[in-house]
Design a protein around this motif. Structure first.
Motif, PDB file in Angstrom:
ATOM      1  N   GLU A 465     -11.657  -5.213 -39.139  1.00  0.00           N
ATOM      2  CA  GLU A 465     -11.335  -3.964 -38.656  1.00  0.00           C
ATOM      3  C   GLU A 465     -10.222  -5.133 -37.176  1.00  0.00           C
ATOM      4  N   ASN A 466      -8.776  -4.611 -36.381  1.00  0.00           N
ATOM      5  CA  ASN A 466      -8.981  -5.162 -35.130  1.00  0.00           C
ATOM      6  C   ASN A 466      -8.738  -3.975 -34.334  1.00  0.00           C
ATOM      7  N   GLU A 496      -4.571   0.678 -29.662  1.00  0.00           N
ATOM      8  CA  GLU A 496      -4.513   0.254 -31.008  1.00  0.00           C
ATOM      9  C   GLU A 496      -5.254  -0.297 -32.526  1.00  0.00           C
ATOM     10  N   SER A 497      -5.675  -0.346 -33.652  1.00  0.00           N
ATOM     11  CA  SER A 497      -6.450  -0.444 -35.017  1.00  0.00           C
ATOM     12  C   SER A 497      -5.730  -0.338 -35.834  1.00  0.00           C
ATOM     13  N   GLU A 498      -5.895  -1.487 -36.614  1.00  0.00           N
ATOM     14  CA  GLU A 498      -6.071  -1.816 -38.276  1.00  0.00           C
ATOM     15  C   GLU A 498      -7.090  -2.265 -38.963  1.00  0.00           C
ATOM     16  N   ASN A 499      -7.368  -1.828 -39.727  1.00  0.00           N
ATOM     17  CA  ASN A 499      -8.462  -1.361 -40.843  1.00  0.00           C
ATOM     18  C   ASN A 499      -8.035  -2.271 -42.151  1.00  0.00           C
ATOM     19  N   ASP A 500      -7.938  -3.702 -42.685  1.00  0.00           N
ATOM     20  CA  ASP A 500      -8.016  -3.859 -43.881  1.00  0.00           C
ATOM     21  C   ASP A 500      -9.237  -4.181 -44.331  1.00  0.00           C
ATOM     22  N   PHE A 518      -5.206  -1.598 -46.647  1.00  0.00           N
ATOM     23  CA  PHE A 518      -4.951  -1.710 -45.189  1.00  0.00           C
ATOM     24  C   PHE A 518      -4.226  -0.357 -44.786  1.00  0.00           C
ATOM     25  N   GLU A 520      -2.675   1.158 -39.589  1.00  0.00           N
ATOM     26  CA  GLU A 520      -2.933   0.576 -39.059  1.00  0.00           C
ATOM     27  C   GLU A 520      -3.279   2.215 -38.911  1.00  0.00           C
ATOM     28  N   SER A 521      -3.381   2.723 -37.133  1.00  0.00           N
ATOM     29  CA  SER A 521      -3.418   3.622 -36.297  1.00  0.00           C
ATOM     30  C   SER A 521      -3.215   3.455 -35.153  1.00  0.00           C
ATOM     31  N   SER A 522      -2.541   4.351 -33.822  1.00  0.00           N
ATOM     32  CA  SER A 522      -2.678   3.929 -32.510  1.00  0.00           C
ATOM     33  C   SER A 522      -2.952   5.384 -31.599  1.00  0.00           C
ATOM     34  N   SER A 555      -9.162   3.817 -38.028  1.00  0.00           N
ATOM     35  CA  SER A 555      -8.352   4.211 -39.741  1.00  0.00           C
ATOM     36  C   SER A 555      -9.638   3.740 -41.016  1.00  0.00           C
TER      37      SER A 555
END
Length: 801
Positions: A465-466, A496-500, A518, A520-522, A555
């Motif tokens: 996660e970023n 902002e976030s992203e999940n892999d 994968f 992304e959300s904000s 996410s």
């Protein structure tokens, strides 16, 4: 009872608490101090030391901060010989703690303030996506790392949401650890050694600490801190399989025979830690100050400080401090944190820049055999002898953080704090699960179908996660009169976030294809705060606050197609938020310092760390609402020049105020938690107390003795409807004592923790969730109780130079 009537009842109770707070007039404290009418108690020289804190981002006296805050000085930590964070937090009024021991101390934040938690108490074996409901800072760095409490200047505990100044995760409050700065122009330090013996252990523990302060000219100094601890374990793992060279349970009568070989491992939960910290301070002028801090800590833990109750699969009853796991459960972790803090006096204000980077990673092995044995639908895994399910987990948390703020000096009609905040963070979590020995058995049992099983690994999970967060914040204080202040604050955040996420079940060949998802959300929003304080005389302050706090959303990145498909409603979890209403009175009269406040917190969209319905992805979901209300009180004073006391009490009523549903199973499906359910881990009543005595012995020595204690009433283990998790936990009381002889060069201390040897259970893995299953060949028992540190007797010698 209807929801309307119940809410009305809560409002009436909260109103009564507010009235009680208002009626806690300073006349009571003045009378306790001595003669309130003529003010003689106030005019006498107070024995109370001035405590300076930085909770409002400017240095000010503890009694001048217009909300509920506690501070524990480093001198108090050392004088009380406080060993860990759990003991520290129990000494602070209104703070509950789930004591998981050293094994999980750095995985999840154990602090709970004002009841704002919905996750089960036993959660802690693996890192989760949502941040804790209590934020932690080391100096100006937002980090949770469970650092050892060495060479600390003070610990500040801010109760209630601190969203405007401290951002995400400060729903219930904020805990700040401030380390000691180098001292310019002075060479000195100290070294210490401790020995200890804990109930149930066969060995002696030791700890070595050292501090060295070295001046580097007139404007620069360095401070070096080092600590090494080696505590023997106390929990015996009595059902551990004998393993061969490949880590597979030994089969004394051959692979197809069900017989196994067992051994007992005494004192398996060993704790080996070391920590080093270097601080460089440069003050080139009276208007500039730069501080560089680097801290590193490494932990190696042999197993859980958790005990099994009941019987094993052979019908033998577990004794004191015994764990029924059929495998050892070690863990390790490493933390590196570096920060650069610079302050510049620009005349009317102080400009501060804080730049930091940290890297925190760890791994552990967990016994999952008991879970599979009780899971029912996973019973097909137990068609082989000597089942041994191992969950090998890792986590990593790395972040870069930058904050800049401008803080005025507090001497004008209007004062303000204004700043900007940036954080870039990456979280990683993995789980590799194995059925040790399954492949050997399969090949022997069905040699013609050996290719159908790929190996011992039955589950693979990886999540990256970023998060990127940008915020602007500020507070403006209007000193309307010499006695009345009004503060308004706000924080704008943009996240902002992203999940892999990757998942696979590789045990059986061609059973499924691995899946990667994968997403992304904000989100962005604004938080607000209003605070008013009135110094209605020279000694007492009435304050009122309405404040907001939040935790970032994100996410879950679950797959929507293929073997591991989940419902798309699991994809996103939103930020949760609280609105806090608080009224309090605080002040100092002679030798007495006090603080009493009543609060009510409305919690919207509470986040629950859980797993998906179909395939058990680790996810976060939102509920609808919860509410907590209560009363917090603290009293600190002197009975004479020699006798000092402190008292704290907290009443917290914390519960869901609507049913909690899984995203893919909304009403009219059965809820996973019910409206009115007590939130876990927070006692309704909590008390802490301390009494210490100081006197001189001869011309050179000082004798200090202290007795302190903590009590909490019954709690719940979880909030869900399932009796496999939501069980009551008994209340308990823990008493400690220490006595120390000191002079200019030496401290000689004897201390004892948990005098009555209370279990102090704060979480459980129940029998129904992780019990024994002899019919499936599992003769261990994986139920566990999380216990407090048993009775521990120790001695410490410190040499100061």
């Amino acid at each position: 009872m209807s929801r309307v009537s119940r809410h009305s009842g809560r409002i009436q109770i909260f109103s009564a608490l507010l009235a009680g707070t208002a009626l806690a007039t300073p006349a009571f404290f003045a009378a306790a101090a001595q003669d309130a009418d003529d003010g003689t108690a106030v005019e006498t020289v107070s024995r109370q030391k001035t405590v300076t804190v930085t909770a409002t981002r400017r240095s000010e006296s503890l009694t001048d901060v217009p909300y509920n805050i506690s501070a524990v000085s480093g001198d108090e930590l050392e004088a009380s010989n406080i060993l860990d964070e759990a003991e520290l937090l129990r000494s602070v009024p209104g703070v509950a703690v789930v004591d998981r021991g050293a094994r999980n101390a750095g995985t999840l934040n154990a602090a709970r303030i004002r009841g704002l938690a919905v996750d089960g108490n036993a959660l802690g074996d693996y890192a989760v996506s949502s941040v804790a409901s209590v934020s932690t800072y080391v100096n100006d760095t937002p980090i949770f790392a469970g650092f050892m409490l060495k060479d600390i200047e003070r610990v500040e505990v801010l109760r209630g949401p601190q969203g405007t100044l401290y951002g995400s995760g400060s729903l219930g409050g904020t805990v700040k650890y401030i380390t000691r700065d180098p001292v310019l122009g002075e060479f000195g330090g100290n070294v210490s050694a401790s020995l200890s013996s804990v109930e149930g252990s066969e060995d002696i523990g030791f700890a070595y600490d050292g501090v060295l302060n070295v001046p580097l000219g007139d404007t620069m100094a360095v401070r070096l801190v080092g600590s090494v601890t080696d505590y023997p374990g106390l929990v015996d793992y009595v059902n551990v399989y004998e393993l061969d060279a490949n880590g597979i349970p030994v089969a004394p009568n051959g692979v197809l025979d069900p017989a196994a070989s067992y051994r007992s491992v005494e004192d398996a939960d060993t704790v080996e830690q070391w920590m080093g910290r270097a601080t460089l301070l440069w003050e080139p002028s009276s208007a500039a100050r730069v501080k560089l801090v680097h801290t590193r800590q490494s932990d190696d833990i042999g197993g859980r400080r958790q005990v099994t109750v009941g019987e094993d699969g052979f019908g033998d009853t577990y004794g004191d401090y015994e764990n029924g796991s059929i495998q050892l459960e070690p863990s390790s972790r490493d933390v590196n944190s570096t920060s650069l803090e610079a302050e510049f006096d620009v005349g009317f204000a102080t400009l501060t820049s804080s730049t930091s980077h940290y890297d925190h990673s760890g791994d552990s092995v967990s016994e999952n055999t008991g879970f599979y044995a009780q899971a029912g639908f996973l019973g097909f895994y137990y068609n082989y002898p000597r089942p041994m399910a191992s969950a090998v987990r890792t986590y990593a948390d790395e972040a870069f953080v930058q904050e800049v703020r401008l803080v005025t000096d507090g001497n004008d009609t209007f004062d303000y704090v204004v700043g900007g905040f940036y954080r870039k963070q990456q979280l990683q979590s993995t789980q590799e699960s194995y059925l040790r020995g399954f492949k050997n058995w399969w090949d022997a049992f069905l040699p013609g179908a050996a290719a159908a099983v790929t190996g011992d690994q039955d589950f693979a999970y990886r999540r990256t996660e970023n998060f990127e967060e940008l915020a602007a914040f500020g507070e403006l204080t209007w000193h309307a009169t010499p006695d009345f202040d009004l503060t308004v604050g706000a924080r704008y955040f943009d996240n902002e976030s992203e999940n892999d996420t990757f998942i696979d079940l590789p045990l059986y060949a061609s059973f499924s294809e691995p899946t990667e998802a994968f997403f992304e959300s904000s989100e962005d929003d604004i938080l607000f705060k209003v605070n008013a304080s009135w110094d209605f005389n020279d000694y007492d302050m009435l304050y009122a606050t309405i404040s907001e706090g939040y935790r970032r959303g994100g996410s879950n990145a679950v797959p929507l197609t293929g073997t591991f498909a989940e419902d798309p409603r699991w994809q996103i979890y939103t930020a949760d938020s609280v609105t806090n209403y608080e009224l309090g009175i605080k002040g100092q009269r002679g030798d007495i310092r006090y603080d009493v406040s009543a609060f009510l917190v409305d919690w919207q969209d509470p986040q629950l760390n859980t797993s998906t319905t179909n395939w058990g992805f680790f996810v976060v979901q939102n509920g609808e609402e919860a509410q907590t209300y209560g009363l917090e009180a603290s009293l600190d004073g002197y009975l004479s020049d020699n006798w000092h006391y402190s008292l704290g009490y907290a009443y917290v009523n914390a519960e869901l105020t609507s049913d909690f549903y899984a995203p893919d199973r909304p009403a009219p499906a059965a809820p996973i938690a019910l409206d009115g359910a007590m939130l876990p881990g927070t006692p309704e009543h909590a008390l802490n107390w301390a009494l210490d005595y100081t006197t001189t012995v001869g011309s050179d020595w000082t004798w200090f003795s202290r007795v302190d204690g903590y009590y909490q009433s019954e709690t719940r283990n979880a909030v869900t409807t399932s009796p496999r998790f939501n069980v009551p936990l008994d209340g308990f009381a823990i008493w400690n004592a220490t006595t120390t002889l000191s002079n200019d060069a030496f401290d000689l201390s004897l201390w004892i923790k948990n005098i009555a040897n209370e279990d102090g259970v704060t979480g459980v893995f129940t029998e129904a969730y992780m019990g024994t299953a002899p019919s499936l060949g599992y003769f261990g028992n994986a139920n566990k109780q999380l216990i407090a540190l048993p009775r521990t007797i120790g001695a410490t010698v410190r040499y100061k130079f």
